[in-house]
Design a protein around this motif. Structure first.
Motif, PDB file in Angstrom:
ATOM      1  N   GLU A   6      -5.518  -1.932   7.869  1.00 40.56           N
ATOM      2  CA  GLU A   6      -4.453  -1.593   6.922  1.00 40.56           C
ATOM      3  C   GLU A   6      -3.480  -2.751   6.698  1.00 40.56           C
ATOM      4  N   ALA A   7      -3.646  -3.828   7.416  1.00 33.52           N
ATOM      5  CA  ALA A   7      -2.696  -4.947   7.322  1.00 33.52           C
ATOM      6  C   ALA A   7      -3.089  -5.915   6.211  1.00 33.52           C
ATOM      7  N   GLN A   8      -2.130  -6.196   5.325  1.00 33.11           N
ATOM      8  CA  GLN A   8      -2.348  -7.188   4.273  1.00 33.11           C
ATOM      9  C   GLN A   8      -1.996  -8.549   4.856  1.00 33.11           C
ATOM     10  N   LEU A   9      -2.993  -9.393   5.074  1.00 36.83           N
ATOM     11  CA  LEU A   9      -2.803 -10.622   5.825  1.00 36.83           C
ATOM     12  C   LEU A   9      -2.618 -11.858   4.961  1.00 36.83           C
ATOM     13  N   GLU A  10      -3.005 -11.781   3.711  1.00 39.75           N
ATOM     14  CA  GLU A  10      -2.868 -12.958   2.865  1.00 39.75           C
ATOM     15  C   GLU A  10      -2.744 -12.524   1.417  1.00 39.75           C
ATOM     16  N   LYS A  11      -1.875 -13.212   0.696  1.00 45.87           N
ATOM     17  CA  LYS A  11      -1.704 -12.971  -0.733  1.00 45.87           C
ATOM     18  C   LYS A  11      -1.713 -14.300  -1.456  1.00 45.87           C
ATOM     19  N   SER A  12      -2.419 -14.344  -2.557  1.00 44.55           N
ATOM     20  CA  SER A  12      -2.458 -15.560  -3.363  1.00 44.55           C
ATOM     21  C   SER A  12      -1.179 -15.701  -4.172  1.00 44.55           C
ATOM     22  N   ARG A  13      -0.891 -16.944  -4.537  1.00 46.92           N
ATOM     23  CA  ARG A  13       0.246 -17.164  -5.448  1.00 46.92           C
ATOM     24  C   ARG A  13      -0.022 -16.548  -6.811  1.00 46.92           C
ATOM     25  N   HIS A  65     -16.761  -1.352   7.127  1.00 50.27           N
ATOM     26  CA  HIS A  65     -16.178  -2.670   6.873  1.00 50.27           C
ATOM     27  C   HIS A  65     -14.666  -2.618   7.035  1.00 50.27           C
ATOM     28  N   ASN A  66     -14.127  -3.488   7.879  1.00 48.46           N
ATOM     29  CA  ASN A  66     -12.682  -3.464   8.072  1.00 48.46           C
ATOM     30  C   ASN A  66     -11.961  -4.555   7.282  1.00 48.46           C
ATOM     31  N   ARG A  67     -12.691  -5.456   6.656  1.00 49.76           N
ATOM     32  CA  ARG A  67     -12.054  -6.456   5.789  1.00 49.76           C
ATOM     33  C   ARG A  67     -12.238  -6.031   4.340  1.00 49.76           C
ATOM     34  N   LEU A  68     -11.169  -6.146   3.567  1.00 48.19           N
ATOM     35  CA  LEU A  68     -11.218  -5.790   2.151  1.00 48.19           C
ATOM     36  C   LEU A  68     -10.490  -6.864   1.365  1.00 48.19           C
ATOM     37  N   TYR A  69     -11.099  -7.273   0.247  1.00 49.12           N
ATOM     38  CA  TYR A  69     -10.575  -8.369  -0.564  1.00 49.12           C
ATOM     39  C   TYR A  69     -10.468  -7.920  -2.015  1.00 49.12           C
ATOM     40  N   TRP A  70      -9.477  -8.436  -2.690  1.00 50.30           N
ATOM     41  CA  TRP A  70      -9.370  -8.292  -4.139  1.00 50.30           C
ATOM     42  C   TRP A  70      -9.476  -9.679  -4.775  1.00 50.30           C
ATOM     43  N   TYR A  71     -10.284  -9.755  -5.815  1.00 53.30           N
ATOM     44  CA  TYR A  71     -10.447 -10.971  -6.598  1.00 53.30           C
ATOM     45  C   TYR A  71     -10.251 -10.625  -8.072  1.00 53.30           C
ATOM     46  N   ARG A  72      -9.951 -11.649  -8.853  1.00 54.25           N
ATOM     47  CA  ARG A  72      -9.854 -11.482 -10.301  1.00 54.25           C
ATOM     48  C   ARG A  72     -10.752 -12.515 -10.959  1.00 54.25           C
ATOM     49  N   GLN A  73     -11.457 -12.084 -11.991  1.00 53.93           N
ATOM     50  CA  GLN A  73     -12.359 -13.008 -12.694  1.00 53.93           C
ATOM     51  C   GLN A  73     -12.128 -12.916 -14.191  1.00 53.93           C
ATOM     52  N   THR A  74     -11.880 -14.064 -14.803  1.00 51.71           N
ATOM     53  CA  THR A  74     -11.777 -14.136 -16.255  1.00 51.71           C
ATOM     54  C   THR A  74     -13.024 -14.794 -16.814  1.00 51.71           C
ATOM     55  N   LEU A  75     -13.225 -14.637 -18.113  1.00 59.19           N
ATOM     56  CA  LEU A  75     -14.454 -15.080 -18.763  1.00 59.19           C
ATOM     57  C   LEU A  75     -14.682 -16.574 -18.529  1.00 59.19           C
ATOM     58  N   GLY A  76     -15.862 -16.910 -18.067  1.00 60.74           N
ATOM     59  CA  GLY A  76     -16.222 -18.312 -17.882  1.00 60.74           C
ATOM     60  C   GLY A  76     -15.719 -18.932 -16.592  1.00 60.74           C
ATOM     61  N   GLN A  77     -15.081 -18.133 -15.776  1.00 59.40           N
ATOM     62  CA  GLN A  77     -14.562 -18.632 -14.498  1.00 59.40           C
ATOM     63  C   GLN A  77     -15.178 -17.864 -13.340  1.00 59.40           C
ATOM     64  N   GLY A  78     -15.117 -18.468 -12.153  1.00 62.03           N
ATOM     65  CA  GLY A  78     -15.532 -17.742 -10.975  1.00 62.03           C
ATOM     66  C   GLY A  78     -14.407 -16.828 -10.503  1.00 62.03           C
ATOM     67  N   PRO A  79     -14.713 -15.912  -9.616  1.00 62.80           N
ATOM     68  CA  PRO A  79     -13.671 -15.032  -9.075  1.00 62.80           C
ATOM     69  C   PRO A  79     -12.588 -15.833  -8.354  1.00 62.80           C
ATOM     70  N   GLU A  80     -11.333 -15.388  -8.532  1.00 66.45           N
ATOM     71  CA  GLU A  80     -10.197 -16.022  -7.856  1.00 66.45           C
ATOM     72  C   GLU A  80      -9.603 -15.032  -6.859  1.00 66.45           C
ATOM     73  N   PHE A  81      -9.339 -15.518  -5.660  1.00 64.36           N
ATOM     74  CA  PHE A  81      -8.807 -14.681  -4.605  1.00 64.36           C
ATOM     75  C   PHE A  81      -7.412 -14.176  -4.953  1.00 64.36           C
ATOM     76  N   LEU A  82      -7.185 -12.886  -4.710  1.00 64.27           N
ATOM     77  CA  LEU A  82      -5.859 -12.289  -4.892  1.00 64.27           C
ATOM     78  C   LEU A  82      -5.223 -11.923  -3.559  1.00 64.27           C
ATOM     79  N   THR A  83      -5.943 -11.103  -2.758  1.00 65.98           N
ATOM     80  CA  THR A  83      -5.348 -10.650  -1.517  1.00 65.98           C
ATOM     81  C   THR A  83      -6.423 -10.155  -0.570  1.00 65.98           C
ATOM     82  N   TYR A  84      -6.029 -10.002   0.701  1.00 66.85           N
ATOM     83  CA  TYR A  84      -6.980  -9.652   1.750  1.00 66.85           C
ATOM     84  C   TYR A  84      -6.332  -8.698   2.743  1.00 66.85           C
ATOM     85  N   PHE A  85      -7.097  -7.698   3.165  1.00 66.43           N
ATOM     86  CA  PHE A  85      -6.664  -6.759   4.189  1.00 66.43           C
ATOM     87  C   PHE A  85      -7.639  -6.798   5.356  1.00 66.43           C
TER      88      PHE A  85
END
Lengths: 110, 113
Positions: free
Chosen positions: B52-59, B29-49
């Motif tokens: 090796e290139a980081q192509l998008e970052k969430s606010r 897999h060449n795409r890698l994503y980080w998400y964050r999830q807090t209780l009672g919420q769905g996962p929220e996007f953080l960043t994407y590679f």
């Protein structure tokens, strides 16, 4: 307003019954749609993709209404193992960024 | 190993400390994503590679957060000067370029005390 909205439930369903629930999405440019399943304190797992013509996977049926911007999931003949949180997911990007709803909890009771 | 691995599974840290999490995606897999999830919420996007290139970052990814994927394989997510609001499940996922099939890891549950 959240990009993907879901009724949090819980939907309490007797075993063997049918349950259905929807989610709405705000971005009309959304391209791809999915349902994910998440068990308590576990990671989300892809349940099924949702296609414009609607699709079935065993006891699960998903529908997409682009005009009204909602997605539905129907579970027939519910099993105890169907108890989980169902996450509605949409994507507006070509590179796979997903927007998740907060989830709908389903509790199947004996 | 056929899945996405995350390490550690749990981390308890004191406010103000730095923490680093690791993600090993599915090897092809060449795409890698980080998400964050807090209780009672769905996962929220953080960043994407992509590779090796980081192509998008969430606010959501403040300047206290940094992510790397140095050789296009494993990735690390570092949080500096942790705050109680950073307490969450941090999820890593990977996929192929032509495939929307995300595979999530089991996550790292961070508790900041």
């Amino acid at each position: 307003r959240k990009e993907v909205e879901q009724d949090p439930g819980p939907f309490n369903v007797p075993e063997g019954a049918t349950v259905a629930f929807n989610c709405t999405y705000s971005n009309s440019a959304s391209q791809s749609f999915f349902w994910y399943r998440q068990d308590c304190r576990k990671e989300p797992k892809l349940l099924m993709s949702v296609y414009s013509s609607g699709n079935e996977d065993g006891r699960f049926t998903a529908q997409l209404n682009r005009a009204s911007q909602y997605i539905s999931l129907l579970i027939r003949d519910s099993k105890l193992s169907d108890s989980a949180t169902y996450l509605c997911v949409v994507s507006t990007d070509s590179w796979g960024k997903l927007q998740f709803g907060a989830g709908t909890q389903v509790v199947v009771t004996p | 190993d056929t899945g996405v691995s995350q390490d550690p599974r749990h981390k308890i840290t004191k406010r103000g400390q730095n923490v680093t999490f690791r993600c090993d995606p599915i090897s092809e897999h060449n795409r890698l994503y980080w998400y964050r999830q807090t209780l009672g919420q769905g996962p929220e996007f953080l960043t994407y590679f992509q590779n090796e290139a980081q192509l998008e970052k969430s606010r959501l990814l403040s300047n206290r957060f940094s992510a790397e994927r140095p050789k296009g394989s494993f990735s690390t997510l570092e949080i500096q000067r942790t705050e109680q609001g950073d307490s969450a499940m941090y999820l890593c996922a990977s996929s192929l370029v032509t495939d929307y099939g995300y595979t999530f890891g089991s996550g790292t549950r961070l508790t900041v005390v």
